[in-house]
Motif scaffolding. Sequence first.
Motif, PDB file in Angstrom:
ATOM      1  N   PHE A  46       0.839  -1.199   0.000  1.00  0.00           N
ATOM      2  CA  PHE A  46       0.000   0.000   0.000  1.00  0.00           C
ATOM      3  C   PHE A  46       0.872   1.247   0.000  1.00  0.00           C
ATOM      4  O   PHE A  46       0.635   2.196  -0.754  1.00  0.00           O
ATOM      5  CB  PHE A  46      -0.925  -0.003   1.227  1.00  0.00           C
ATOM      6  CG  PHE A  46      -2.206  -0.751   1.048  1.00  0.00           C
ATOM      7  CD1 PHE A  46      -3.331  -0.122   0.571  1.00  0.00           C
ATOM      8  CD2 PHE A  46      -2.285  -2.096   1.347  1.00  0.00           C
ATOM      9  CE1 PHE A  46      -4.517  -0.806   0.404  1.00  0.00           C
ATOM     10  CE2 PHE A  46      -3.465  -2.800   1.187  1.00  0.00           C
ATOM     11  CZ  PHE A  46      -4.587  -2.154   0.707  1.00  0.00           C
ATOM     12  N   ILE A  47       1.866   1.259   0.873  1.00  0.00           N
ATOM     13  CA  ILE A  47       2.731   2.437   0.991  1.00  0.00           C
ATOM     14  C   ILE A  47       3.480   2.698  -0.303  1.00  0.00           C
ATOM     15  O   ILE A  47       3.554   3.847  -0.780  1.00  0.00           O
ATOM     16  CB  ILE A  47       3.698   2.251   2.177  1.00  0.00           C
ATOM     17  CG1 ILE A  47       2.910   2.273   3.501  1.00  0.00           C
ATOM     18  CG2 ILE A  47       4.775   3.337   2.186  1.00  0.00           C
ATOM     19  CD1 ILE A  47       3.692   1.757   4.694  1.00  0.00           C
ATOM     20  N   ALA A  48       4.042   1.646  -0.913  1.00  0.00           N
ATOM     21  CA  ALA A  48       4.792   1.824  -2.150  1.00  0.00           C
ATOM     22  C   ALA A  48       3.909   2.368  -3.266  1.00  0.00           C
ATOM     23  O   ALA A  48       4.311   3.266  -4.019  1.00  0.00           O
ATOM     24  CB  ALA A  48       5.417   0.492  -2.572  1.00  0.00           C
ATOM     25  N   SER A  49       2.710   1.857  -3.382  1.00  0.00           N
ATOM     26  CA  SER A  49       1.808   2.327  -4.427  1.00  0.00           C
ATOM     27  C   SER A  49       1.397   3.778  -4.194  1.00  0.00           C
ATOM     28  O   SER A  49       1.342   4.576  -5.132  1.00  0.00           O
ATOM     29  CB  SER A  49       0.565   1.427  -4.487  1.00  0.00           C
ATOM     30  OG  SER A  49       0.909   0.119  -4.880  1.00  0.00           O
ATOM     31  N   CYS A  50       1.113   4.115  -2.934  1.00  0.00           N
ATOM     32  CA  CYS A  50       0.729   5.494  -2.617  1.00  0.00           C
ATOM     33  C   CYS A  50       1.902   6.446  -2.833  1.00  0.00           C
ATOM     34  O   CYS A  50       1.713   7.571  -3.323  1.00  0.00           O
ATOM     35  CB  CYS A  50       0.224   5.576  -1.182  1.00  0.00           C
ATOM     36  SG  CYS A  50      -1.334   4.712  -0.930  1.00  0.00           S
ATOM     37  N   ASN A  51       3.108   6.016  -2.475  1.00  0.00           N
ATOM     38  CA  ASN A  51       4.289   6.842  -2.739  1.00  0.00           C
ATOM     39  C   ASN A  51       4.386   7.200  -4.215  1.00  0.00           C
ATOM     40  O   ASN A  51       4.675   8.347  -4.579  1.00  0.00           O
ATOM     41  CB  ASN A  51       5.565   6.083  -2.346  1.00  0.00           C
ATOM     42  CG  ASN A  51       5.810   6.037  -0.858  1.00  0.00           C
ATOM     43  OD1 ASN A  51       5.149   6.728  -0.085  1.00  0.00           O
ATOM     44  ND2 ASN A  51       6.766   5.233  -0.442  1.00  0.00           N
ATOM     45  N   ALA A  52       4.184   6.202  -5.051  1.00  0.00           N
ATOM     46  CA  ALA A  52       4.333   6.423  -6.485  1.00  0.00           C
ATOM     47  C   ALA A  52       3.329   7.443  -7.006  1.00  0.00           C
ATOM     48  O   ALA A  52       3.666   8.319  -7.810  1.00  0.00           O
ATOM     49  CB  ALA A  52       4.182   5.097  -7.232  1.00  0.00           C
ATOM     50  N   ILE A  83       1.692   9.829  -5.187  1.00  0.00           N
ATOM     51  CA  ILE A  83       1.960  11.137  -4.584  1.00  0.00           C
ATOM     52  C   ILE A  83       3.188  11.789  -5.221  1.00  0.00           C
ATOM     53  O   ILE A  83       3.177  12.979  -5.577  1.00  0.00           O
ATOM     54  CB  ILE A  83       2.136  10.979  -3.061  1.00  0.00           C
ATOM     55  CG1 ILE A  83       0.804  10.557  -2.418  1.00  0.00           C
ATOM     56  CG2 ILE A  83       2.653  12.266  -2.429  1.00  0.00           C
ATOM     57  CD1 ILE A  83       0.939  10.038  -0.997  1.00  0.00           C
ATOM     58  N   ASN A  84       4.269  11.016  -5.368  1.00  0.00           N
ATOM     59  CA  ASN A  84       5.506  11.571  -5.917  1.00  0.00           C
ATOM     60  C   ASN A  84       5.351  11.960  -7.380  1.00  0.00           C
ATOM     61  O   ASN A  84       5.921  12.963  -7.830  1.00  0.00           O
ATOM     62  CB  ASN A  84       6.643  10.570  -5.758  1.00  0.00           C
ATOM     63  CG  ASN A  84       7.004  10.333  -4.300  1.00  0.00           C
ATOM     64  OD1 ASN A  84       6.570  11.063  -3.416  1.00  0.00           O
ATOM     65  ND2 ASN A  84       7.797   9.303  -4.054  1.00  0.00           N
ATOM     66  N   LYS A  85       4.592  11.185  -8.137  1.00  0.00           N
ATOM     67  CA  LYS A  85       4.373  11.497  -9.553  1.00  0.00           C
ATOM     68  C   LYS A  85       3.693  12.853  -9.700  1.00  0.00           C
ATOM     69  O   LYS A  85       4.111  13.695 -10.497  1.00  0.00           O
ATOM     70  CB  LYS A  85       3.512  10.403 -10.185  1.00  0.00           C
ATOM     71  CG  LYS A  85       3.072  10.668 -11.623  1.00  0.00           C
ATOM     72  CD  LYS A  85       4.198  10.465 -12.600  1.00  0.00           C
ATOM     73  CE  LYS A  85       3.686  10.519 -14.041  1.00  0.00           C
ATOM     74  NZ  LYS A  85       4.775  10.278 -15.020  1.00  0.00           N
ATOM     75  N   VAL A  86       2.661  13.068  -8.920  1.00  0.00           N
ATOM     76  CA  VAL A  86       1.912  14.326  -9.018  1.00  0.00           C
ATOM     77  C   VAL A  86       2.792  15.505  -8.600  1.00  0.00           C
ATOM     78  O   VAL A  86       2.818  16.549  -9.266  1.00  0.00           O
ATOM     79  CB  VAL A  86       0.639  14.263  -8.155  1.00  0.00           C
ATOM     80  CG1 VAL A  86      -0.079  15.620  -8.154  1.00  0.00           C
ATOM     81  CG2 VAL A  86      -0.298  13.174  -8.658  1.00  0.00           C
ATOM     82  N   GLU A  87       3.527  15.339  -7.522  1.00  0.00           N
ATOM     83  CA  GLU A  87       4.350  16.439  -7.021  1.00  0.00           C
ATOM     84  C   GLU A  87       5.557  16.705  -7.922  1.00  0.00           C
ATOM     85  O   GLU A  87       5.875  17.857  -8.240  1.00  0.00           O
ATOM     86  CB  GLU A  87       4.806  16.133  -5.592  1.00  0.00           C
ATOM     87  CG  GLU A  87       3.669  16.078  -4.574  1.00  0.00           C
ATOM     88  CD  GLU A  87       2.831  17.339  -4.554  1.00  0.00           C
ATOM     89  OE1 GLU A  87       3.410  18.461  -4.633  1.00  0.00           O
ATOM     90  OE2 GLU A  87       1.586  17.229  -4.470  1.00  0.00           O
ATOM     91  N   ASP A  88       6.223  15.642  -8.347  1.00  0.00           N
ATOM     92  CA  ASP A  88       7.440  15.811  -9.149  1.00  0.00           C
ATOM     93  C   ASP A  88       7.146  16.439 -10.506  1.00  0.00           C
ATOM     94  O   ASP A  88       7.982  17.191 -11.043  1.00  0.00           O
ATOM     95  CB  ASP A  88       8.139  14.462  -9.352  1.00  0.00           C
ATOM     96  CG  ASP A  88       8.729  13.919  -8.060  1.00  0.00           C
ATOM     97  OD1 ASP A  88       8.808  14.694  -7.083  1.00  0.00           O
ATOM     98  OD2 ASP A  88       9.091  12.725  -8.025  1.00  0.00           O
ATOM     99  N   GLU A  89       5.998  16.146 -11.065  1.00  0.00           N
ATOM    100  CA  GLU A  89       5.681  16.644 -12.401  1.00  0.00           C
ATOM    101  C   GLU A  89       4.708  17.822 -12.374  1.00  0.00           C
ATOM    102  O   GLU A  89       4.299  18.300 -13.432  1.00  0.00           O
ATOM    103  CB  GLU A  89       5.149  15.512 -13.266  1.00  0.00           C
ATOM    104  CG  GLU A  89       6.172  14.386 -13.437  1.00  0.00           C
ATOM    105  CD  GLU A  89       5.819  13.427 -14.545  1.00  0.00           C
ATOM    106  OE1 GLU A  89       4.857  13.705 -15.304  1.00  0.00           O
ATOM    107  OE2 GLU A  89       6.496  12.390 -14.660  1.00  0.00           O
ATOM    108  N   LEU A 132      -5.392  12.019  -4.690  1.00  0.00           N
ATOM    109  CA  LEU A 132      -4.370  12.334  -3.685  1.00  0.00           C
ATOM    110  C   LEU A 132      -4.905  12.175  -2.266  1.00  0.00           C
ATOM    111  O   LEU A 132      -4.183  11.735  -1.367  1.00  0.00           O
ATOM    112  CB  LEU A 132      -3.843  13.745  -3.904  1.00  0.00           C
ATOM    113  CG  LEU A 132      -2.968  13.934  -5.149  1.00  0.00           C
ATOM    114  CD1 LEU A 132      -2.719  15.411  -5.407  1.00  0.00           C
ATOM    115  CD2 LEU A 132      -1.636  13.187  -4.987  1.00  0.00           C
ATOM    116  N   GLY A 133      -6.158  12.542  -2.058  1.00  0.00           N
ATOM    117  CA  GLY A 133      -6.757  12.356  -0.739  1.00  0.00           C
ATOM    118  C   GLY A 133      -6.751  10.890  -0.336  1.00  0.00           C
ATOM    119  O   GLY A 133      -6.413  10.538   0.807  1.00  0.00           O
TER     120      GLY A 133
END
Length: 538
Positions: free
Chosen positions: A124-130, A132-138, A150-151
Amino acid sequence: MLKKISLLLFVVLTITMTSCNEDFLETKPTDAIAAADALSTPANMALVLNGLHRLMYAQTSIIPGGSSSRAGMQYWIPMFDVLSGDLIHSAPANGWMTAELQWNTHTLETSTTVEQLWYQRYHFIASCNAIINKVEDEGLTKDADMNNILGQAHAYRAWAYHSLVSTYAKGYLIGNPITDAGVPLLYETEAPYTSAPRSTVQVIYDQVNADLAQSIEYFKNASSREDKSQLNLNAAYGIKARVALSEGNWAAAADAAVKARAGYELINEAAWKSGFNTTDLSEVIWGGRVIPSETTFFRSYFYYISPTFQGSQNRGNPKLISSEVYNLIPNSDYRADLFLSLAPNTNGSASNGKGGSYLTDPNYDDEASFDAAKAAIISEWGVTSRHNTHPFMHVKFRNKNPGTIDPDDVIYMRASEMYLIEAEAEAMMEDIAGAQNALKPLGEERDNAYDVTIYNTKELLMGHIKFQRRLELYGEGFSWHDHIRWDEGIDLTNSGASLELYQDGFIQAKPSINNDWIWKIPQAEINANPNLTQADQN
């Protein structure tokens, strides 16, 4: 993390996706979406989240390294009540959860139980990281739909970390969270998914609370969810209420609990007696909508817990409520009807040695009355002639089609829990009137003679709240962590449980002096993770 997690992030979810509405069933499995494409659009991100909704109740064999013997919350919910002796087994039956109730799995670093819970939560954590990070990084656009995504991602990550830290580390209220070892933080979104070393309990709680705060802000401007399988603002507040309660942040717990239950009306007597088999119940805030094509058959929640499910686990092992709890239920409380104190003990293999016929069951003097009592249970509750009955058995959880193996929904969060969280938090702040006001709606709905004013001290309120949680939330998976929060041990001497069956699980000292309440870290994780050593083992 476990090397297995490096095999897959999105391909992890090798399942048939559903948008949580059978009318929109997708036949393309998630593993058909290349990892590089899984986050390419908001629609694909939503598919990843739908995979997490499914992973909440699916057999963990859908992810590499998973086990067909554990089906997400369908296993963990009853197991946490079994471990603490609140969901009592009456016989060994086919052996499911016998090792758990004897405290032989969570104390063993190589057991399937400790590995699968750890492994699933970090997926769960790994999928959520991906996400969240995708949206923020790009710098992707955060419109209403993206806010919903995101919520949910932040809420799921908070839920997963809290599940891990409250299970694999010492309880926040009974330890020293600033220095106690928690669990590793996972930041990576690509293989090999190496985590940080174990952070302290406080650091993990800080991460959980930061995620919840972010989740709530996103949800305030998000599109509506399609189904209760998906997280929403109320569910995020509900998770926050649980977290705050576990760390003794009483004011925050009470506030979040009130917000979580807003719009979710308490169920009435008819609904309480309907079987707890659907998320359509008015007070269900969050739950898994299980459709027939996604059934887990003999790994389902109702297989483990329902006296009407057509499986050997319950035919030979009806689940009991503690007789001590039952004896506290007033006659005016309709919940008493769902616990059959005088059910005949029809099982010759019952662990109390009193089963098989009227000759061994002390509640019956003749065969006719013994048989008539069993026939009445069959007629009223849908228990089949193949199912054994036992004194103090529950009929709270019954599948929609009794005597079948049809799948049913799994409930994760109800409004009743939120009333009880608010009440406990107010009591702990010694706000007697506040706690009484929180208890009153629930108590008066369940008991037509309920008088909350008799609980007029903190001590009386807490005793009553503990009783209400053990009754109202029976079989819903809260008892283990309640014991840790309250620093209460286990003594099943007068519960109706069998010492012969329960062995080490029959009596356990309180968590503050007994580290066996802390689950072992999977040995496979220590072996694979360069940032963990044997010294990190609990």
